[in-house]
Motif scaffolding. Sequence first.
Motif, PDB file in Angstrom:
ATOM      1  N   LEU A  93       0.867  -1.121  -0.108  1.00 50.37           N
ATOM      2  CA  LEU A  93      -0.049   0.021   0.028  1.00 50.37           C
ATOM      3  C   LEU A  93       0.881   1.236   0.141  1.00 50.37           C
ATOM      4  N   VAL A  94       0.484   2.271  -0.885  1.00 51.10           N
ATOM      5  CA  VAL A  94       1.154   3.415  -0.832  1.00 51.10           C
ATOM      6  C   VAL A  94       0.461   4.596   0.175  1.00 51.10           C
ATOM      7  N   CYS A  95       1.279   5.246   0.943  1.00 48.05           N
ATOM      8  CA  CYS A  95       0.404   6.230   1.623  1.00 48.05           C
ATOM      9  C   CYS A  95      -0.429   7.293   0.772  1.00 48.05           C
ATOM     10  N   PRO A  96      -1.482   7.712   1.136  1.00 50.74           N
ATOM     11  CA  PRO A  96      -2.057   8.656   0.402  1.00 50.74           C
ATOM     12  C   PRO A  96      -1.992   9.873   0.897  1.00 50.74           C
ATOM     13  N   GLY A  97      -1.232  10.124   1.833  1.00 47.76           N
ATOM     14  CA  GLY A  97      -1.124  11.331   2.601  1.00 47.76           C
ATOM     15  C   GLY A  97      -0.085  12.448   1.810  1.00 47.76           C
ATOM     16  N   TRP A  98       0.101  13.565   2.354  1.00 54.57           N
ATOM     17  CA  TRP A  98       1.075  14.481   1.636  1.00 54.57           C
ATOM     18  C   TRP A  98       1.985  15.246   2.901  1.00 54.57           C
ATOM     19  N   ILE A  99       2.978  15.797   2.264  1.00 49.16           N
ATOM     20  CA  ILE A  99       4.016  16.462   3.297  1.00 49.16           C
ATOM     21  C   ILE A  99       4.140  18.103   2.895  1.00 49.16           C
ATOM     22  N   PRO A 106       3.723  14.671  -2.070  1.00 50.92           N
ATOM     23  CA  PRO A 106       3.003  13.308  -1.685  1.00 50.92           C
ATOM     24  C   PRO A 106       4.154  12.471  -0.897  1.00 50.92           C
ATOM     25  N   CYS A 107       3.406  11.914   0.231  1.00 52.68           N
ATOM     26  CA  CYS A 107       4.110  11.279   1.224  1.00 52.68           C
ATOM     27  C   CYS A 107       4.785   9.886   0.395  1.00 52.68           C
ATOM     28  N   VAL A 108       5.904   9.517   0.866  1.00 54.27           N
ATOM     29  CA  VAL A 108       6.844   8.331   0.112  1.00 54.27           C
ATOM     30  C   VAL A 108       6.730   7.270   0.744  1.00 54.27           C
ATOM     31  N   ASN A 109       6.135   7.112   1.945  1.00 52.74           N
ATOM     32  CA  ASN A 109       6.053   5.927   2.482  1.00 52.74           C
ATOM     33  C   ASN A 109       5.085   4.794   1.919  1.00 52.74           C
ATOM     34  N   SER A 110       5.501   3.435   2.155  1.00 51.14           N
ATOM     35  CA  SER A 110       4.872   2.403   1.777  1.00 51.14           C
ATOM     36  C   SER A 110       4.744   1.150   2.689  1.00 51.14           C
ATOM     37  N   LEU A 111       3.593   0.472   2.636  1.00 54.78           N
ATOM     38  CA  LEU A 111       3.576  -0.387   3.632  1.00 54.78           C
ATOM     39  C   LEU A 111       3.393  -1.831   2.960  1.00 54.78           C
TER      40      LEU A 111
END
Length: 130
Positions: A93-99, A106-111
């Motif tokens: 999953l890719v984080c749908p958030g933003w910085i 776009p946020c660069v975190n993934s799970l």
Amino acid sequence: MTEGQQRTAWGFDRPFAKVFPQLKDAVVQYEVSSRDLAETDTSHDRFTMSAIDGTFQGRIGCQHPECHGGGFEIERIVDDMVHERQESREGVLVCPGWIGDRDRVPCVNSLGYTIVLFFKVRTTPKAPLD
């Protein structure tokens, strides 16, 4: 938490057992990865959560300290798996958030995740005796 208290697993902001009555347990192993501007990947520890242990949470918050509106909705994947009677699934999953407030990068975190569901045994009602 005091001794004798039990943790409650949650999904869709309700107790897990009420949301997924057909499941005995849902075990989720996951690892969050970040990517910096130099495109270097950083993996964080691997975590496990389980409904039986009371550690299952339907939504995992994004670990990026400046992320707004992010997170990972595991409960939606479990819901989809239950409807398909699927016992296991792996994915990312890719984080749908933003910085940032103005630039909204776009946020660069993934799970990365592995989910294993344990369904309750279905019982067939017995025919009434004549």
